[in-house]
Design a protein around this motif. Structure first.
Motif, PDB file in Angstrom:
ATOM      1  N   TYR A 258      24.823   4.561  13.980  1.00 22.80           N
ATOM      2  CA  TYR A 258      23.818   4.245  14.994  1.00 22.80           C
ATOM      3  C   TYR A 258      24.098   4.932  16.323  1.00 22.80           C
ATOM      4  O   TYR A 258      23.178   5.454  16.954  1.00 22.80           O
ATOM      5  CB  TYR A 258      23.725   2.731  15.194  1.00 22.80           C
ATOM      6  N   SER A 259      25.335   4.941  16.770  1.00 21.50           N
ATOM      7  CA  SER A 259      25.628   5.503  18.092  1.00 21.50           C
ATOM      8  C   SER A 259      25.547   7.032  18.110  1.00 21.50           C
ATOM      9  O   SER A 259      25.088   7.613  19.098  1.00 21.50           O
ATOM     10  CB  SER A 259      26.992   5.045  18.589  1.00 21.50           C
ATOM     11  N   ALA A 260      25.974   7.690  17.054  1.00 26.52           N
ATOM     12  CA  ALA A 260      25.974   9.158  17.038  1.00 26.52           C
ATOM     13  C   ALA A 260      24.563   9.742  17.167  1.00 26.52           C
ATOM     14  O   ALA A 260      24.351  10.640  17.997  1.00 26.52           O
ATOM     15  CB  ALA A 260      26.668   9.669  15.781  1.00 26.52           C
ATOM     16  N   PRO A 261      23.568   9.267  16.412  1.00 23.78           N
ATOM     17  CA  PRO A 261      22.223   9.825  16.583  1.00 23.78           C
ATOM     18  C   PRO A 261      21.612   9.525  17.946  1.00 23.78           C
ATOM     19  O   PRO A 261      20.812  10.310  18.446  1.00 23.78           O
ATOM     20  CB  PRO A 261      21.396   9.164  15.476  1.00 23.78           C
TER      21      PRO A 261
ATOM     22  N   ASP B 201       0.862  -1.173   0.000  1.00 23.89           N
ATOM     23  CA  ASP B 201       0.000   0.000   0.000  1.00 23.89           C
ATOM     24  C   ASP B 201       0.901   1.227   0.000  1.00 23.89           C
ATOM     25  O   ASP B 201       1.754   1.372   0.892  1.00 23.89           O
ATOM     26  CB  ASP B 201      -0.868  -0.018   1.251  1.00 23.89           C
ATOM     27  N   PRO B 202       0.766   2.120  -0.957  1.00 18.54           N
ATOM     28  CA  PRO B 202       1.610   3.323  -0.998  1.00 18.54           C
ATOM     29  C   PRO B 202       1.572   4.136   0.291  1.00 18.54           C
ATOM     30  O   PRO B 202       2.528   4.832   0.626  1.00 18.54           O
ATOM     31  CB  PRO B 202       1.055   4.126  -2.175  1.00 18.54           C
ATOM     32  N   ASN B 203       0.487   4.043   1.039  1.00 18.63           N
ATOM     33  CA  ASN B 203       0.392   4.777   2.311  1.00 18.63           C
ATOM     34  C   ASN B 203       1.276   4.179   3.396  1.00 18.63           C
ATOM     35  O   ASN B 203       1.481   4.793   4.438  1.00 18.63           O
ATOM     36  CB  ASN B 203      -1.053   4.819   2.792  1.00 18.63           C
ATOM     37  N   ASP B 204       1.770   2.949   3.174  1.00 20.32           N
ATOM     38  CA  ASP B 204       2.626   2.283   4.148  1.00 20.32           C
ATOM     39  C   ASP B 204       4.105   2.397   3.804  1.00 20.32           C
ATOM     40  O   ASP B 204       4.943   1.791   4.467  1.00 20.32           O
ATOM     41  CB  ASP B 204       2.261   0.801   4.259  1.00 20.32           C
ATOM     42  N   ILE B 205       4.449   3.155   2.774  1.00 23.28           N
ATOM     43  CA  ILE B 205       5.835   3.289   2.333  1.00 23.28           C
ATOM     44  C   ILE B 205       6.359   4.659   2.743  1.00 23.28           C
ATOM     45  O   ILE B 205       5.704   5.675   2.532  1.00 23.28           O
ATOM     46  CB  ILE B 205       5.947   3.100   0.807  1.00 23.28           C
ATOM     47  N   PHE B 206       7.546   4.652   3.347  1.00 25.88           N
ATOM     48  CA  PHE B 206       8.180   5.907   3.776  1.00 25.88           C
ATOM     49  C   PHE B 206       9.558   5.977   3.135  1.00 25.88           C
ATOM     50  O   PHE B 206      10.376   5.086   3.334  1.00 25.88           O
ATOM     51  CB  PHE B 206       8.306   5.939   5.301  1.00 25.88           C
ATOM     52  N   LEU B 207       9.801   7.001   2.354  1.00 23.11           N
ATOM     53  CA  LEU B 207      11.075   7.152   1.663  1.00 23.11           C
ATOM     54  C   LEU B 207      11.911   8.244   2.314  1.00 23.11           C
ATOM     55  O   LEU B 207      11.374   9.253   2.782  1.00 23.11           O
ATOM     56  CB  LEU B 207      10.848   7.516   0.193  1.00 23.11           C
ATOM     57  N   THR B 208      13.219   8.031   2.344  1.00 22.74           N
ATOM     58  CA  THR B 208      14.147   9.058   2.808  1.00 22.74           C
ATOM     59  C   THR B 208      15.240   9.208   1.759  1.00 22.74           C
ATOM     60  O   THR B 208      15.327   8.418   0.826  1.00 22.74           O
ATOM     61  CB  THR B 208      14.804   8.689   4.155  1.00 22.74           C
ATOM     62  N   ASP B 209      16.079  10.203   1.953  1.00 29.05           N
ATOM     63  CA  ASP B 209      17.160  10.447   0.991  1.00 29.05           C
ATOM     64  C   ASP B 209      18.454   9.767   1.421  1.00 29.05           C
ATOM     65  O   ASP B 209      19.544  10.227   1.114  1.00 29.05           O
ATOM     66  CB  ASP B 209      17.363  11.939   0.764  1.00 29.05           C
ATOM     67  N   GLY B 210      18.348   8.650   2.146  1.00 35.00           N
ATOM     68  CA  GLY B 210      19.528   7.883   2.529  1.00 35.00           C
ATOM     69  C   GLY B 210      19.360   7.237   3.895  1.00 35.00           C
ATOM     70  O   GLY B 210      18.397   7.495   4.619  1.00 35.00           O
TER      71      GLY B 210
ATOM     72  N   MET C  36      15.469   7.783  15.424  1.00 37.60           N
ATOM     73  CA  MET C  36      15.930   8.112  16.774  1.00 37.60           C
ATOM     74  C   MET C  36      15.107   9.259  17.353  1.00 37.60           C
ATOM     75  O   MET C  36      14.782   9.261  18.544  1.00 37.60           O
ATOM     76  CB  MET C  36      17.416   8.464  16.775  1.00 37.60           C
ATOM     77  N   GLN C  37      14.747  10.223  16.516  1.00 35.85           N
ATOM     78  CA  GLN C  37      13.890  11.321  16.985  1.00 35.85           C
ATOM     79  C   GLN C  37      12.545  10.784  17.468  1.00 35.85           C
ATOM     80  O   GLN C  37      11.988  11.276  18.446  1.00 35.85           O
ATOM     81  CB  GLN C  37      13.635  12.326  15.862  1.00 35.85           C
ATOM     82  N   LEU C  38      12.019   9.796  16.757  1.00 38.97           N
ATOM     83  CA  LEU C  38      10.730   9.223  17.129  1.00 38.97           C
ATOM     84  C   LEU C  38      10.816   8.357  18.386  1.00 38.97           C
ATOM     85  O   LEU C  38       9.885   8.328  19.187  1.00 38.97           O
ATOM     86  CB  LEU C  38      10.191   8.357  15.977  1.00 38.97           C
ATOM     87  N   LEU C  39      11.930   7.650  18.558  1.00 39.58           N
ATOM     88  CA  LEU C  39      12.046   6.665  19.634  1.00 39.58           C
ATOM     89  C   LEU C  39      12.555   7.230  20.954  1.00 39.58           C
ATOM     90  O   LEU C  39      12.216   6.716  22.015  1.00 39.58           O
ATOM     91  CB  LEU C  39      12.983   5.530  19.198  1.00 39.58           C
ATOM     92  N   ILE C  40      13.384   8.269  20.898  1.00 38.61           N
ATOM     93  CA  ILE C  40      14.068   8.741  22.109  1.00 38.61           C
ATOM     94  C   ILE C  40      13.358   9.968  22.682  1.00 38.61           C
ATOM     95  O   ILE C  40      13.200  10.978  22.007  1.00 38.61           O
ATOM     96  CB  ILE C  40      15.549   9.074  21.806  1.00 38.61           C
TER      97      ILE C  40
ATOM     98  N   PRO D 188      19.684   9.917   7.175  1.00 35.13           N
ATOM     99  CA  PRO D 188      18.463  10.633   7.544  1.00 35.13           C
ATOM    100  C   PRO D 188      17.384   9.711   8.123  1.00 35.13           C
ATOM    101  O   PRO D 188      16.664  10.100   9.040  1.00 35.13           O
ATOM    102  CB  PRO D 188      17.992  11.257   6.225  1.00 35.13           C
ATOM    103  N   ALA D 189      17.301   8.490   7.613  1.00 32.55           N
ATOM    104  CA  ALA D 189      16.309   7.552   8.131  1.00 32.55           C
ATOM    105  C   ALA D 189      16.605   7.187   9.585  1.00 32.55           C
ATOM    106  O   ALA D 189      15.701   7.154  10.422  1.00 32.55           O
ATOM    107  CB  ALA D 189      16.276   6.291   7.270  1.00 32.55           C
ATOM    108  N   VAL D 190      17.875   6.924   9.895  1.00 31.95           N
ATOM    109  CA  VAL D 190      18.257   6.588  11.269  1.00 31.95           C
ATOM    110  C   VAL D 190      17.993   7.774  12.189  1.00 31.95           C
ATOM    111  O   VAL D 190      17.447   7.611  13.293  1.00 31.95           O
ATOM    112  CB  VAL D 190      19.732   6.134  11.340  1.00 31.95           C
ATOM    113  N   HIS D 191      18.347   8.981  11.757  1.00 30.18           N
ATOM    114  CA  HIS D 191      18.095  10.176  12.583  1.00 30.18           C
ATOM    115  C   HIS D 191      16.600  10.352  12.858  1.00 30.18           C
ATOM    116  O   HIS D 191      16.197  10.646  13.984  1.00 30.18           O
ATOM    117  CB  HIS D 191      18.659  11.428  11.912  1.00 30.18           C
TER     118      HIS D 191
END
Length: 66
Positions: A45-48, A6-15, A24-28, A18-21
């Motif tokens: 992983y550790s830096a963000p 479903d296109p509504n379930d797809i999330f694209l990032t530019d790498g 981390m913003q959502l989880l922490i 940015p996806a990891v950052h």
């Protein structure tokens, strides 16, 4: 092989960074939020985790013991 999505379930990032950052913003929310990270790990992983105020919870990969 066809994978339906479903296109509504797809999330694209530019790498990966940015996806990891974003994740981390959502989880922490505070330093009490720990993120498991295998050792050795990549700073991607550790830096963000540090940047967003979380705590790295390292664990060692041991193939012998599974």
């Amino acid at each position: 092989m066809v994978f339906l999505a479903d296109p509504n379930d797809i999330f694209l990032t530019d790498g990966a960074s940015p996806a990891v950052h974003m994740m981390m913003q959502l989880l922490i929310r505070s330093e009490n939020d720990e993120i498991f990270c295998p050792i050795p790990h990549h700073p991607l992983y550790s830096a963000p985790i540090d940047l967003h105020g979380g705590t790295l919870a390292p664990y060692y990969l041991n193939e012998v013991t599974g």
